[in-house]
Write a protein that holds these residues in place. Sequence first.
Motif, PDB file in Angstrom:
ATOM      1  N   ILE A  21       0.829  -1.210   0.000  1.00 47.49           N
ATOM      2  CA  ILE A  21       0.000   0.000   0.000  1.00 47.49           C
ATOM      3  C   ILE A  21       0.861   1.256   0.000  1.00 47.49           C
ATOM      4  CG2 ILE A  21      -1.661   1.338   1.353  1.00 47.49           C
ATOM      5  CD1 ILE A  21      -2.773  -1.419   2.322  1.00 47.49           C
ATOM      6  N   VAL A  22       1.832   1.317   0.906  1.00 50.38           N
ATOM      7  CA  VAL A  22       2.695   2.496   1.004  1.00 50.38           C
ATOM      8  C   VAL A  22       3.517   2.667  -0.270  1.00 50.38           C
ATOM      9  CG1 VAL A  22       4.691   3.499   2.215  1.00 50.38           C
ATOM     10  CG2 VAL A  22       2.792   2.508   3.525  1.00 50.38           C
ATOM     11  N   GLY A  23       4.047   1.556  -0.786  1.00 48.40           N
ATOM     12  CA  GLY A  23       4.864   1.626  -1.999  1.00 48.40           C
ATOM     13  C   GLY A  23       4.085   2.134  -3.194  1.00 48.40           C
ATOM     14  N   LYS A  24       2.901   1.590  -3.394  1.00 49.91           N
ATOM     15  CA  LYS A  24       2.119   1.974  -4.569  1.00 49.91           C
ATOM     16  C   LYS A  24       1.487   3.346  -4.416  1.00 49.91           C
ATOM     17  CE  LYS A  24       1.068  -2.331  -6.903  1.00 49.91           C
ATOM     18  NZ  LYS A  24       0.015  -3.146  -7.547  1.00 49.91           N
ATOM     19  N   ALA A  25       0.904   3.608  -3.241  1.00 49.59           N
ATOM     20  CA  ALA A  25       0.194   4.868  -3.034  1.00 49.59           C
ATOM     21  C   ALA A  25       1.152   6.051  -2.893  1.00 49.59           C
ATOM     22  CB  ALA A  25      -0.697   4.770  -1.799  1.00 49.59           C
ATOM     23  N   GLY A  26       2.251   5.832  -2.194  1.00 46.74           N
ATOM     24  CA  GLY A  26       3.144   6.955  -1.914  1.00 46.74           C
ATOM     25  C   GLY A  26       4.306   7.116  -2.874  1.00 46.74           C
ATOM     26  N   TYR A  27       4.695   6.017  -3.548  1.00 44.07           N
ATOM     27  CA  TYR A  27       5.914   6.068  -4.347  1.00 44.07           C
ATOM     28  C   TYR A  27       5.738   5.504  -5.757  1.00 44.07           C
ATOM     29  CZ  TYR A  27       7.994   6.994   0.193  1.00 44.07           C
ATOM     30  OH  TYR A  27       8.295   7.539   1.418  1.00 44.07           O
ATOM     31  N   GLY A  28       4.561   4.980  -6.041  1.00 45.87           N
ATOM     32  CA  GLY A  28       4.326   4.399  -7.365  1.00 45.87           C
ATOM     33  C   GLY A  28       5.173   3.174  -7.636  1.00 45.87           C
ATOM     34  N   LYS A  29       5.549   2.452  -6.554  1.00 45.13           N
ATOM     35  CA  LYS A  29       6.395   1.266  -6.707  1.00 45.13           C
ATOM     36  C   LYS A  29       5.760   0.065  -6.029  1.00 45.13           C
ATOM     37  CE  LYS A  29      11.129   3.066  -7.091  1.00 45.13           C
ATOM     38  NZ  LYS A  29      12.467   3.038  -6.470  1.00 45.13           N
ATOM     39  N   ASP A  30       5.892  -1.071  -6.668  1.00 45.62           N
ATOM     40  CA  ASP A  30       5.515  -2.335  -6.055  1.00 45.62           C
ATOM     41  C   ASP A  30       6.787  -2.932  -5.482  1.00 45.62           C
ATOM     42  OD1 ASP A  30       4.854  -4.964  -5.429  1.00 45.62           O
ATOM     43  OD2 ASP A  30       3.563  -5.228  -7.176  1.00 45.62           O
ATOM     44  N   ILE A  31       6.929  -2.897  -4.150  1.00 43.67           N
ATOM     45  CA  ILE A  31       8.215  -3.316  -3.560  1.00 43.67           C
ATOM     46  C   ILE A  31       8.479  -4.803  -3.751  1.00 43.67           C
ATOM     47  CG2 ILE A  31       8.222  -1.436  -1.879  1.00 43.67           C
ATOM     48  CD1 ILE A  31       7.627  -3.554   0.283  1.00 43.67           C
ATOM     49  N   ARG A  32       7.469  -5.543  -4.185  1.00 45.02           N
ATOM     50  CA  ARG A  32       7.690  -6.957  -4.481  1.00 45.02           C
ATOM     51  C   ARG A  32       8.580  -7.141  -5.709  1.00 45.02           C
ATOM     52  NH1 ARG A  32       1.509  -8.707  -4.715  1.00 45.02           N
ATOM     53  NH2 ARG A  32       1.592  -6.832  -6.012  1.00 45.02           N
ATOM     54  N   GLU A  33       8.714  -6.075  -6.487  1.00 42.59           N
ATOM     55  CA  GLU A  33       9.525  -6.132  -7.706  1.00 42.59           C
ATOM     56  C   GLU A  33      10.930  -5.566  -7.486  1.00 42.59           C
ATOM     57  OE1 GLU A  33       7.174  -3.949 -10.475  1.00 42.59           O
ATOM     58  OE2 GLU A  33       5.578  -5.465 -10.549  1.00 42.59           O
ATOM     59  N   HIS A  34      11.259  -5.247  -6.231  1.00 42.77           N
ATOM     60  CA  HIS A  34      12.557  -4.635  -5.926  1.00 42.77           C
ATOM     61  C   HIS A  34      13.155  -5.277  -4.671  1.00 42.77           C
ATOM     62  CE1 HIS A  34      11.614  -1.365  -8.770  1.00 42.77           C
ATOM     63  NE2 HIS A  34      10.380  -1.433  -8.270  1.00 42.77           N
ATOM     64  N   GLY A  35      14.448  -5.112  -4.505  1.00 44.58           N
ATOM     65  CA  GLY A  35      15.132  -5.620  -3.313  1.00 44.58           C
ATOM     66  C   GLY A  35      14.950  -7.117  -3.153  1.00 44.58           C
ATOM     67  N   SER A  36      14.534  -7.503  -1.941  1.00 45.68           N
ATOM     68  CA  SER A  36      14.346  -8.927  -1.650  1.00 45.68           C
ATOM     69  C   SER A  36      13.007  -9.451  -2.172  1.00 45.68           C
ATOM     70  CB  SER A  36      14.408  -9.160  -0.137  1.00 45.68           C
ATOM     71  OG  SER A  36      13.295  -8.541   0.495  1.00 45.68           O
ATOM     72  N   GLY A  37      12.114  -8.532  -2.532  1.00 50.70           N
ATOM     73  CA  GLY A  37      10.791  -8.938  -3.005  1.00 50.70           C
ATOM     74  C   GLY A  37       9.780  -9.138  -1.892  1.00 50.70           C
ATOM     75  N   ASN A  38      10.219  -8.989  -0.639  1.00 54.90           N
ATOM     76  CA  ASN A  38       9.313  -9.153   0.501  1.00 54.90           C
ATOM     77  C   ASN A  38       8.493  -7.890   0.744  1.00 54.90           C
ATOM     78  OD1 ASN A  38       9.864 -11.824   1.410  1.00 54.90           O
ATOM     79  ND2 ASN A  38      11.837 -11.114   2.176  1.00 54.90           N
ATOM     80  N   LEU A  39       7.349  -8.068   1.410  1.00 51.52           N
ATOM     81  CA  LEU A  39       6.456  -6.945   1.692  1.00 51.52           C
ATOM     82  C   LEU A  39       6.717  -6.297   3.052  1.00 51.52           C
ATOM     83  CD1 LEU A  39       2.946  -8.075   0.368  1.00 51.52           C
ATOM     84  CD2 LEU A  39       4.408  -6.250  -0.492  1.00 51.52           C
ATOM     85  N   GLY A  40       7.727  -6.732   3.758  1.00 51.81           N
ATOM     86  CA  GLY A  40       7.961  -6.238   5.111  1.00 51.81           C
ATOM     87  C   GLY A  40       8.720  -4.927   5.186  1.00 51.81           C
ATOM     88  N   GLY A  41       8.936  -4.500   6.438  1.00 54.20           N
ATOM     89  CA  GLY A  41       9.595  -3.230   6.694  1.00 54.20           C
ATOM     90  C   GLY A  41      11.029  -3.164   6.213  1.00 54.20           C
ATOM     91  N   THR A  42      11.778  -4.247   6.349  1.00 56.50           N
ATOM     92  CA  THR A  42      13.188  -4.238   5.960  1.00 56.50           C
ATOM     93  C   THR A  42      13.345  -3.934   4.478  1.00 56.50           C
ATOM     94  OG1 THR A  42      13.759  -5.832   7.681  1.00 56.50           O
ATOM     95  CG2 THR A  42      15.328  -5.569   5.888  1.00 56.50           C
ATOM     96  N   ASN A  43      12.560  -4.600   3.651  1.00 56.39           N
ATOM     97  CA  ASN A  43      12.645  -4.348   2.211  1.00 56.39           C
ATOM     98  C   ASN A  43      12.135  -2.947   1.871  1.00 56.39           C
ATOM     99  OD1 ASN A  43      13.443  -5.298  -0.386  1.00 56.39           O
ATOM    100  ND2 ASN A  43      11.290  -5.556  -0.917  1.00 56.39           N
ATOM    101  N   THR A  44      11.152  -2.469   2.639  1.00 55.52           N
ATOM    102  CA  THR A  44      10.653  -1.106   2.418  1.00 55.52           C
ATOM    103  C   THR A  44      11.743  -0.095   2.721  1.00 55.52           C
ATOM    104  OG1 THR A  44       8.435  -1.844   3.046  1.00 55.52           O
ATOM    105  CG2 THR A  44       8.814   0.524   2.942  1.00 55.52           C
ATOM    106  N   PHE A  45      12.454  -0.281   3.829  1.00 54.69           N
ATOM    107  CA  PHE A  45      13.596   0.593   4.141  1.00 54.69           C
ATOM    108  C   PHE A  45      14.591   0.590   2.983  1.00 54.69           C
ATOM    109  CE2 PHE A  45      12.527   0.299   8.735  1.00 54.69           C
ATOM    110  CZ  PHE A  45      12.725   1.621   9.095  1.00 54.69           C
ATOM    111  N   ARG A  46      14.896  -0.597   2.494  1.00 53.58           N
ATOM    112  CA  ARG A  46      15.903  -0.762   1.452  1.00 53.58           C
ATOM    113  C   ARG A  46      15.470  -0.099   0.138  1.00 53.58           C
ATOM    114  NH1 ARG A  46      16.235  -6.276   1.405  1.00 53.58           N
ATOM    115  NH2 ARG A  46      17.682  -6.205   3.145  1.00 53.58           N
ATOM    116  N   VAL A  47      14.203  -0.266  -0.220  1.00 51.64           N
ATOM    117  CA  VAL A  47      13.727   0.194  -1.530  1.00 51.64           C
ATOM    118  C   VAL A  47      13.227   1.630  -1.506  1.00 51.64           C
ATOM    119  CG1 VAL A  47      11.986  -0.218  -3.334  1.00 51.64           C
ATOM    120  CG2 VAL A  47      13.151  -2.157  -2.265  1.00 51.64           C
TER     121      VAL A  47
END
Length: 193
Positions: A21-47
């Motif tokens: 939600i935060v990735g798509k709504a706030g940044y236009g990114k699906d964090i599942r397609e970046h970094g480790s691909g996980n939806l958690g906080g660690t990958n969000t920090f990284r991406v």
Amino acid sequence: MEYVLYIIIAYLLGSIPSGLIVGKAGYGKDIREHGSGNLGGTNTFRVLGIKAGLIVTTADILKGTAAAALPYFAGADVIPLIVGIFAVVGHMYPIFANFKGGKAVATSGGVILGVNPVIFIILILSFFIILYFSKYVSLSSMVSGIIGIIATLIVEDYGLTLIITLFTIFVIYRHRSNIKRIINKTEPKITWM
């Protein structure tokens, strides 16, 4: 029947994909397609950076806290820890994100916050102390879980010991690839601490 209702609610709470939600709504990114691909906080920090990482981590903690606290506020005759487990399962296997979620560190912590804030504080302090010295989020998550088990044994809260043991097993299992990278010295280290 009452347990079934609260288990479903907890699972659905846990399934809310904060990182997505935060990735798509706030940044236009699906964090599942970046970094480790996980939806958690660690990958969000990284991406997405510190701000997004803090928002997602906080939201993931609160999912677990809300699930564990719900029986208290509703006056239900169910065990909050058992209900909380299903928020953790929901975070790892979210129905709202094709059953591919995060590693459930924050949500597990949130469940513990909902039932024993003192143990939660011990876990948080342990996590950041280990993180400060190691720079590995994954290692900090796993070791703080083990410290949580020891802390609950000291205070003789054996029900919580059982649950934190289960959570720690979940976390270690979900970090199998991280363990290999730590051994091979290829696991990414944080740079902000």
